[in-house]
Design a protein around this motif. Structure first.
Motif, PDB file in Angstrom:
ATOM      1  N   PRO A 163      15.352  65.145  37.670  1.00 52.18           N
ATOM      2  CA  PRO A 163      13.914  64.875  37.803  1.00 52.18           C
ATOM      3  C   PRO A 163      13.263  65.735  38.877  1.00 52.18           C
ATOM      4  CG  PRO A 163      15.122  62.820  37.586  1.00 52.18           C
ATOM      5  CD  PRO A 163      16.150  63.910  37.728  1.00 52.18           C
ATOM      6  N   SER A 164      13.987  66.022  39.972  1.00 52.44           N
ATOM      7  CA  SER A 164      13.389  66.815  41.047  1.00 52.44           C
ATOM      8  C   SER A 164      13.136  68.256  40.606  1.00 52.44           C
ATOM      9  CB  SER A 164      14.294  66.800  42.283  1.00 52.44           C
ATOM     10  OG  SER A 164      15.574  67.322  41.985  1.00 52.44           O
ATOM     11  N   SER A 165      14.065  68.842  39.843  1.00 57.86           N
ATOM     12  CA  SER A 165      13.821  70.213  39.390  1.00 57.86           C
ATOM     13  C   SER A 165      12.721  70.257  38.341  1.00 57.86           C
ATOM     14  CB  SER A 165      15.107  70.839  38.839  1.00 57.86           C
ATOM     15  OG  SER A 165      15.551  70.162  37.684  1.00 57.86           O
ATOM     16  N   MET A 166      12.675  69.255  37.444  1.00 67.21           N
ATOM     17  CA  MET A 166      11.633  69.217  36.428  1.00 67.21           C
ATOM     18  C   MET A 166      10.256  68.957  37.039  1.00 67.21           C
ATOM     19  SD  MET A 166      13.028  69.912  33.490  1.00 67.21           S
ATOM     20  CE  MET A 166      13.814  71.141  34.565  1.00 67.21           C
ATOM     21  N   SER A 167      10.216  68.258  38.186  1.00 66.61           N
ATOM     22  CA  SER A 167       8.933  67.941  38.812  1.00 66.61           C
ATOM     23  C   SER A 167       8.235  69.186  39.341  1.00 66.61           C
ATOM     24  CB  SER A 167       9.130  66.932  39.944  1.00 66.61           C
ATOM     25  OG  SER A 167       9.837  67.524  41.029  1.00 66.61           O
ATOM     26  N   GLN A 168       8.960  70.294  39.471  1.00 66.00           N
ATOM     27  CA  GLN A 168       8.357  71.523  39.963  1.00 66.00           C
ATOM     28  C   GLN A 168       7.601  72.272  38.880  1.00 66.00           C
ATOM     29  OE1 GLN A 168      10.685  73.863  42.716  1.00 66.00           O
ATOM     30  NE2 GLN A 168      12.162  72.207  42.966  1.00 66.00           N
ATOM     31  N   LEU A 169       7.722  71.808  37.647  1.00 64.49           N
ATOM     32  CA  LEU A 169       6.928  72.376  36.564  1.00 64.49           C
ATOM     33  C   LEU A 169       5.581  71.662  36.528  1.00 64.49           C
ATOM     34  CD1 LEU A 169       9.784  72.618  33.945  1.00 64.49           C
ATOM     35  CD2 LEU A 169       8.802  74.474  35.274  1.00 64.49           C
ATOM     36  N   ASN A 170       4.557  72.351  36.080  1.00 58.44           N
ATOM     37  CA  ASN A 170       3.188  71.876  36.262  1.00 58.44           C
ATOM     38  C   ASN A 170       2.657  70.983  35.153  1.00 58.44           C
ATOM     39  OD1 ASN A 170       2.894  73.320  38.718  1.00 58.44           O
ATOM     40  ND2 ASN A 170       2.488  75.210  37.562  1.00 58.44           N
ATOM     41  N   SER A 171       3.325  70.934  34.006  1.00 59.40           N
ATOM     42  CA  SER A 171       2.797  70.144  32.901  1.00 59.40           C
ATOM     43  C   SER A 171       3.922  69.774  31.952  1.00 59.40           C
ATOM     44  CB  SER A 171       1.730  70.935  32.128  1.00 59.40           C
ATOM     45  OG  SER A 171       2.319  72.060  31.482  1.00 59.40           O
TER      46      SER A 171
END
Length: 323
Positions: A163-171
């Motif tokens: 989840p932390s790595s995916m949260s760095q994507l904007n949409s």
């Protein structure tokens, strides 16, 4: 049957959610890589980024300087010798390799003690899930012992999407675009990349597919049959018949899921009230769930995914009850 080497692999987050009736520092020094000798590559059925998408998309220069393949020294568990490998592979195989961002794929090589330097065929193990980590060998027992005696080659693994790595994507669109590179087609591409690096003269190898790993093995047969000597499946066959759609498979699964739920609550009737309390608490929490240490959100639907392992394995009822 002759001996072999074995590789283990990983799987992406599961899309299958059996519904519980409620009304889931490694450092290697780069060096030249000789032809491997006497191992079983076990390779997970998932390609997983070791960097965030943002870090990978900033520049290719750092990853371009990394060697394609680095490995560590041999170490031991009872009856086995193991060695860890890391492969730097393209995120996107459809474009020029030098233009694509890079990700790291991890593989663990397993062989019987004393056979590290023997030239033996490889067995690539594709783990189930998607989303399950590959089992870490702790001793020469069970099917791993049998494989090392009969095949002799071993394992592979990669770091998980989080989840932390995916949260760095904007949409959500960017997340979907990124995740499309972690499907079975690229799992096969990664396996072929590793096969060419490891197998002497880039010869074919044997693949053992467990559950979702079986799905990937069938994809392998379709996309890269030239890399395969034989394929072994242990209960993972995708819908390949005429009219056999995902919807029809889910419909057939629902009756069994309900049956397993009924069996579970008959064995542990005290859990009915507990589950109701937990679901009520989650549903009434702010945001519809409770934050997990990993950064994810536990919702009632997320709780239901415990059925994936709790209702479908030999000791799953007991593990679920204790949880």
């Amino acid at each position: 049957m002759q001996s072999c080497k074995m590789l283990f692999n990983y799987a992406p987050p599961s899309l299958i959610k059996p519904v519980l009736h409620f009304t889931s520092s490694f450092a290697l020094s780069p060096r030249a890589v000789p032809h491997p000798v006497n191992k079983i590559p076990l390779f997970h059925s998932l390609r997983i980024s070791f960097r965030t998408f943002a870090a990978m998309s900033e520049t290719n220069s750092a990853s371009d300087s990394m060697p394609d393949h680095i490995y560590g020294t041999w170490y031991s568990v009872p009856g086995l010798r193991l060695r860890d490998h890391r492969f730097t592979v393209p995120l996107d195989y459809s474009i020029d390799r030098n233009a694509s961002p890079k990700i790291s794929v991890f593989a663990r090589e397993v062989v019987s003690v004393g056979k590290e330097e023997q030239l033996l065929p490889y067995l690539l193990y594709l783990q189930g899930g998607p989303g399950f980590e590959c089992p870490r060998p702790t001793e020469a027992s069970g099917w791993i012992h049998k494989a090392c005696e009969e095949f002799r080659r071993g394992t592979g693994l990669s770091a998980p999407l989080t989840p932390s790595s995916m949260s760095q994507l904007n949409s959500a669109e960017e997340v979907a675009e990124y995740l499309k590179y972690f499907r079975a087609d690229n799992i096969v591409n990664d396996a072929e990349f590793i096969r060419v690096c490891l197998v002497p003269e880039a010869g074919p190898w044997t693949v053992l597919g467990q559950s979702y790993g079986g799905f990937c093995s069938v994809t392998y047969l379709s996309f890269a049959p030239q890399g395969l000597k034989q394929v072994l499946l242990t209960g993972g066959i995708p819908p390949i018949g005429n009219g056999c759609t995902a919807d029809s498979v889910y419909r057939a699964c629902y009756a069994q899921v309900i049956h397993q739920n009924e069996k579970y609550y008959k064995r542990f009737p005290q859990d009915v009230e507990i589950v109701h309390e937990v679901v009520k608490y989650l549903a009434e929490s702010e945001g519809g769930g409770v934050l997990l240490p990993s950064g994810g959100l536990l919702t009632p639907r997320g709780l239901q995914t415990l059925g994936l392992s709790g209702l479908g394995s030999s000791s799953g009822f007991e593990r679920l009850h204790y949880m």
